[in-house]
Scaffold this motif. Structure first.
Motif, PDB file in Angstrom:
ATOM      1  N   ASP A  39     -64.646 -54.331  59.810  1.00  0.00           N
ATOM      2  CA  ASP A  39     -64.617 -55.799  59.890  1.00  0.00           C
ATOM      3  C   ASP A  39     -65.914 -56.438  59.383  1.00  0.00           C
ATOM      4  O   ASP A  39     -66.337 -57.473  59.898  1.00  0.00           O
ATOM      5  CB  ASP A  39     -64.349 -56.257  61.323  1.00  0.00           C
ATOM      6  CG  ASP A  39     -62.977 -55.835  61.817  1.00  0.00           C
ATOM      7  OD1 ASP A  39     -62.057 -55.737  60.984  1.00  0.00           O
ATOM      8  OD2 ASP A  39     -62.836 -55.603  63.026  1.00  0.00           O
ATOM      9  N   GLN A  40     -66.572 -55.846  58.422  1.00  0.00           N
ATOM     10  CA  GLN A  40     -67.833 -56.328  57.847  1.00  0.00           C
ATOM     11  C   GLN A  40     -68.922 -56.521  58.911  1.00  0.00           C
ATOM     12  O   GLN A  40     -69.848 -57.296  58.736  1.00  0.00           O
ATOM     13  CB  GLN A  40     -67.611 -57.634  57.080  1.00  0.00           C
ATOM     14  CG  GLN A  40     -66.670 -57.465  55.922  1.00  0.00           C
ATOM     15  CD  GLN A  40     -66.414 -58.751  55.173  1.00  0.00           C
ATOM     16  OE1 GLN A  40     -66.741 -59.841  55.631  1.00  0.00           O
ATOM     17  NE2 GLN A  40     -65.804 -58.626  54.016  1.00  0.00           N
ATOM     18  N   ARG A  41     -68.808 -55.779  60.034  1.00  0.00           N
ATOM     19  CA  ARG A  41     -69.788 -55.900  61.117  1.00  0.00           C
ATOM     20  C   ARG A  41     -70.680 -54.685  61.226  1.00  0.00           C
ATOM     21  O   ARG A  41     -71.873 -54.790  61.465  1.00  0.00           O
ATOM     22  CB  ARG A  41     -69.088 -56.123  62.464  1.00  0.00           C
ATOM     23  CG  ARG A  41     -68.373 -57.451  62.556  1.00  0.00           C
ATOM     24  CD  ARG A  41     -67.767 -57.646  63.912  1.00  0.00           C
ATOM     25  NE  ARG A  41     -66.795 -56.589  64.153  1.00  0.00           N
ATOM     26  CZ  ARG A  41     -66.331 -56.243  65.334  1.00  0.00           C
ATOM     27  NH1 ARG A  41     -66.752 -56.839  66.408  1.00  0.00           N
ATOM     28  NH2 ARG A  41     -65.436 -55.296  65.453  1.00  0.00           N
ATOM     29  N   PHE A  42     -70.107 -53.484  61.084  1.00  0.00           N
ATOM     30  CA  PHE A  42     -70.895 -52.262  61.208  1.00  0.00           C
ATOM     31  C   PHE A  42     -70.219 -51.156  60.421  1.00  0.00           C
ATOM     32  O   PHE A  42     -69.047 -51.243  60.080  1.00  0.00           O
ATOM     33  CB  PHE A  42     -71.086 -51.855  62.677  1.00  0.00           C
ATOM     34  CG  PHE A  42     -69.803 -51.653  63.444  1.00  0.00           C
ATOM     35  CD1 PHE A  42     -69.229 -50.394  63.545  1.00  0.00           C
ATOM     36  CD2 PHE A  42     -69.181 -52.722  64.078  1.00  0.00           C
ATOM     37  CE1 PHE A  42     -68.055 -50.204  64.255  1.00  0.00           C
ATOM     38  CE2 PHE A  42     -68.004 -52.540  64.800  1.00  0.00           C
ATOM     39  CZ  PHE A  42     -67.438 -51.277  64.881  1.00  0.00           C
ATOM     40  N   THR A  43     -70.994 -50.120  60.117  1.00  0.00           N
ATOM     41  CA  THR A  43     -70.485 -48.987  59.329  1.00  0.00           C
ATOM     42  C   THR A  43     -70.489 -47.730  60.186  1.00  0.00           C
ATOM     43  O   THR A  43     -71.455 -47.444  60.879  1.00  0.00           O
ATOM     44  CB  THR A  43     -71.345 -48.783  58.071  1.00  0.00           C
ATOM     45  OG1 THR A  43     -71.276 -49.965  57.274  1.00  0.00           O
ATOM     46  CG2 THR A  43     -70.848 -47.612  57.247  1.00  0.00           C
ATOM     47  N   LEU A  44     -69.382 -47.007  60.118  1.00  0.00           N
ATOM     48  CA  LEU A  44     -69.242 -45.734  60.829  1.00  0.00           C
ATOM     49  C   LEU A  44     -69.358 -44.600  59.832  1.00  0.00           C
ATOM     50  O   LEU A  44     -68.745 -44.638  58.766  1.00  0.00           O
ATOM     51  CB  LEU A  44     -67.876 -45.653  61.519  1.00  0.00           C
ATOM     52  CG  LEU A  44     -67.594 -46.703  62.586  1.00  0.00           C
ATOM     53  CD1 LEU A  44     -66.126 -46.704  62.944  1.00  0.00           C
ATOM     54  CD2 LEU A  44     -68.442 -46.432  63.814  1.00  0.00           C
ATOM     55  N   ASP A  45     -70.139 -43.573  60.173  1.00  0.00           N
ATOM     56  CA  ASP A  45     -70.192 -42.411  59.301  1.00  0.00           C
ATOM     57  C   ASP A  45     -69.264 -41.326  59.847  1.00  0.00           C
ATOM     58  O   ASP A  45     -68.636 -41.492  60.885  1.00  0.00           O
ATOM     59  CB  ASP A  45     -71.622 -41.912  59.107  1.00  0.00           C
ATOM     60  CG  ASP A  45     -72.275 -41.409  60.382  1.00  0.00           C
ATOM     61  OD1 ASP A  45     -71.561 -40.995  61.307  1.00  0.00           O
ATOM     62  OD2 ASP A  45     -73.516 -41.423  60.440  1.00  0.00           O
ATOM     63  N   GLU A  46     -69.199 -40.220  59.130  1.00  0.00           N
ATOM     64  CA  GLU A  46     -68.215 -39.175  59.463  1.00  0.00           C
ATOM     65  C   GLU A  46     -68.418 -38.561  60.854  1.00  0.00           C
ATOM     66  O   GLU A  46     -67.490 -37.980  61.404  1.00  0.00           O
ATOM     67  CB  GLU A  46     -68.195 -38.096  58.398  1.00  0.00           C
ATOM     68  CG  GLU A  46     -69.462 -37.302  58.279  1.00  0.00           C
ATOM     69  CD  GLU A  46     -69.405 -36.290  57.144  1.00  0.00           C
ATOM     70  OE1 GLU A  46     -70.335 -35.484  57.071  1.00  0.00           O
ATOM     71  OE2 GLU A  46     -68.459 -36.301  56.346  1.00  0.00           O
ATOM     72  N   ASP A  47     -69.600 -38.708  61.448  1.00  0.00           N
ATOM     73  CA  ASP A  47     -69.823 -38.185  62.799  1.00  0.00           C
ATOM     74  C   ASP A  47     -68.966 -38.905  63.833  1.00  0.00           C
ATOM     75  O   ASP A  47     -68.668 -38.354  64.884  1.00  0.00           O
ATOM     76  CB  ASP A  47     -71.294 -38.322  63.196  1.00  0.00           C
ATOM     77  CG  ASP A  47     -72.208 -37.429  62.357  1.00  0.00           C
ATOM     78  OD1 ASP A  47     -71.704 -36.415  61.823  1.00  0.00           O
ATOM     79  OD2 ASP A  47     -73.391 -37.755  62.234  1.00  0.00           O
ATOM     80  N   PHE A  48     -68.559 -40.142  63.542  1.00  0.00           N
ATOM     81  CA  PHE A  48     -67.781 -40.943  64.479  1.00  0.00           C
ATOM     82  C   PHE A  48     -66.310 -41.047  64.090  1.00  0.00           C
ATOM     83  O   PHE A  48     -65.524 -41.674  64.791  1.00  0.00           O
ATOM     84  CB  PHE A  48     -68.374 -42.356  64.583  1.00  0.00           C
ATOM     85  CG  PHE A  48     -69.768 -42.363  65.125  1.00  0.00           C
ATOM     86  CD1 PHE A  48     -69.998 -42.301  66.486  1.00  0.00           C
ATOM     87  CD2 PHE A  48     -70.857 -42.403  64.271  1.00  0.00           C
ATOM     88  CE1 PHE A  48     -71.283 -42.287  66.993  1.00  0.00           C
ATOM     89  CE2 PHE A  48     -72.153 -42.394  64.765  1.00  0.00           C
ATOM     90  CZ  PHE A  48     -72.360 -42.331  66.129  1.00  0.00           C
TER      91      PHE A  48
END
Length: 116
Positions: A39-48
């Protein structure tokens, strides 16, 4: 901690327990390693992120060779087929995805692609 604060904390925990999953939308911003912007708020990497099999690239290796005799001449069928075919492309940069946030918010299941 006061009794009032403890009651507030317990009520928040009970509320979270009644909503074991949140649905979010994201956009794939990177493939290797996988990153999804939510939602253009935060980025998740593959760990999550937990990716379902349906969204993983899947190829079938067709490479095989067999020889047969037809009318006295020998033939080889190995050159007639491509080495591999792609059954599922997998995720690509720019794909819109549907995410399910697992209770506690530490893991997000990348559930499916969204067609817009």
């Amino acid at each position: 901690m006061s009794l009032s604060d403890l009651i507030k904390q317990m009520s928040v925990g009970a509320n979270d327990a009644s909503k074991p999953v949140n649905v979010l939308y994201g956009t794939v911003t990177k493939i290797n390693p996988l990153e999804v912007n939510v939602d253009q708020r935060f980025t998740l990497d593959e760990d999550f992120l937990v990716v379902t099999e349906r969204l993983s690239r899947y190829e079938v290796d067709l490479k095989h060779n067999h020889t047969y005799i037809n009318d006295g001449s020998q033939s080889n069928t190995g050159d007639a087929l491509p080495d591999k075919i792609v059954i599922r492309e997998g995720l690509k940069v720019g794909d819109k995805v549907l995410l399910l946030r697992v209770q506690g918010g530490q893991q997000y299941v990348v559930w499916d692609k969204v067609i817009t």
